[in-house]
Scaffold this motif. Structure first.
Motif, short mmCIF file in Angstrom:
data_model
loop_
_atom_site.label_atom_id
_atom_site.label_comp_id
_atom_site.label_asym_id
_atom_site.label_seq_id
_atom_site.Cartn_x
_atom_site.Cartn_y
_atom_site.Cartn_z
N LEU A 198 -35.61 -42.02 -15.47
CA LEU A 198 -34.31 -41.01 -15.52
C LEU A 198 -35.10 -39.44 -14.54
N ALA A 199 -34.01 -39.10 -13.12
CA ALA A 199 -34.56 -37.99 -12.13
C ALA A 199 -34.55 -37.23 -13.13
N LEU A 200 -35.42 -36.06 -12.87
CA LEU A 200 -35.50 -34.50 -13.05
C LEU A 200 -35.58 -33.72 -12.55
N PRO A 201 -35.31 -32.22 -12.57
CA PRO A 201 -35.83 -31.24 -11.54
C PRO A 201 -36.91 -31.18 -11.05
N GLU A 202 -37.34 -30.32 -9.78
CA GLU A 202 -38.27 -30.31 -9.88
C GLU A 202 -38.66 -28.61 -10.89
N GLY A 203 -40.16 -28.74 -10.71
CA GLY A 203 -40.27 -26.96 -11.59
C GLY A 203 -41.09 -26.85 -13.11
#
Ligand SMILES: Nc1ncnc2c1ncn2[C@@H]1O[C@H](COP(=O)(O)OP(=O)(O)OP(=O)(O)O)[C@@H](O)[C@H]1O
Ligand SMILES: [Mg+2]
Length: 299
Positions: A133-138
């Motif tokens: 699952l893709a997650l946001p940067e940072g």
């Protein structure tokens, strides 16, 4: 190396067949064909079941799991049939033995994560994904996720690590309908529990559920929302960007990795027995978690 420092001999009880010794629990079958799950006072850390027990841990965690099953009853049926001691069982099983419906278990560890840490963080750091699952940067260690995610794993033997798998892999293994039901239920139950815990000063970072089928019905099994199946963090010390203190095992981990223990975590050597002050402080943390979450005094 990992596993038991000393594998315990299971108690033989007339009328019960011993099925399995887990890291923490003993599993039996009674004459009616139901499961009897007995939580011991054993504790594990750094993949070892330690040679020292934590008094009352089995009862505290069993009572906590039962309390959660009640809180969740409208969201998910559960496997508990009775809290009465099976005839012939020793009196000291009181409060830590549960008679449960024997289910056709779904071989998936249903993990929900609301915060990033552990194996989720390790995968994120490499690929910006968790279980695909893709997650946001940072995001950093301890960050709250934009929304809770379902990050299933396949079950490993004692001493092995569970392996994170994608949702698609789960769907291949158990079928699309079952996979969808597992995800839906896991996230619903996690979200309810996270909200309850948060009101009481505890961050429920992530947790693992197991489900089984009773006929066609998916039923919540195993233990739920205990410190052994979940990461609990004290909310007032939550600070993304570092490893969060573990609610229950921090004294154990700190002592084991201190010079005082004389133990080298990287070695093949089993960890030494815990000193009494570490045992007492750890017992107090389990009791504190129980009291904070349930709002009831531990007696
Ligand atoms: N209602 C149920 N019906 C059938 N099996 C169940 C039920 N509830 C739990 N189980 C299974 O019972 C076993 C409980 O074992 P336990 O958790 O003590 O040890 P483990 O999973 O082998 O190891 P670990 O200590 O790492 O959890 C698990 O295999 C679990 O999937
Ligand atoms: Mg288990």
């Amino acid at each position: 190396m990992s596993g038991f420092v000393e594998k315990p001999e299971p108690l033989q009880v007339p009328g019960l067949v011993h099925l399995h010794t887990g890291k923490v629990r003993e599993l039996y079958r009674n004459e009616a064909g139901d499961l009897v799950m007995v939580a011991s006072d054993r504790i594990s850390a750094y993949d070892w079941v330690l040679p020292t027990e934590i008094p009352d841990k089995g009862r505290v965690l069993t009572q906590l799991s039962l309390w959660w099953f009640d809180q969740l009853a409208d969201l998910a049926p559960n496997h508990v049939l009775s809290t009465e001691l099976p005839p012939g069982a020793p009196a000291d099983w009181e409060g830590r033995a549960l008679v449960c419906k024997s289910l056709r278990m779904v071989p998936v560890e249903c993990v929900a994560r609301g915060y990033l840490t552990g194996s989720g963080l390790a995968e994120y750091d490499e690929t910006r994904t968790v279980c695909g699952l893709a997650l946001p940067e940072g995001l950093v260690d301890g960050s709250e996720l934009p929304a809770p995610i379902f990050t299933p794993a396949t079950k490993a033997e004692v001493g092995e690590h569970d392996e994170n798998v994608s949702y698609e892999e789960v769907a291949r293994q158990v079928g699309a309908d079952t996979a969808a039901a597992l995800r839906q239920s896991t996230l619903a139950v996690y979200s309810r529990a996270r909200d309850i815990a948060r009101e009481r000063g505890i961050v429920l970072a992530d947790t693992k559920f197991e489900f089984g089928f009773d006929g066609d019905d998916l039923v919540l099994a195993d233990e739920v929302l205990t410190p052994d199946s979940s990461r609990f963090w004290p909310a007032d010390r939550w600070e993304p960007g570092r490893a969060q203190p573990s609610y229950d095992k921090q004294f154990v981990r700190d002592w084991l990795t201190s010079a005082e223990s004389g133990w080298d975590r990287g070695s093949e050597q089993p960890p030494p027995p815990l000193p009494p002050q570490v045992v007492d402080a750890t017992r107090a943390k389990y009791v504190e978690a129980y009291e904070l979450l349930t709002g009831q005094r531990w007696s």
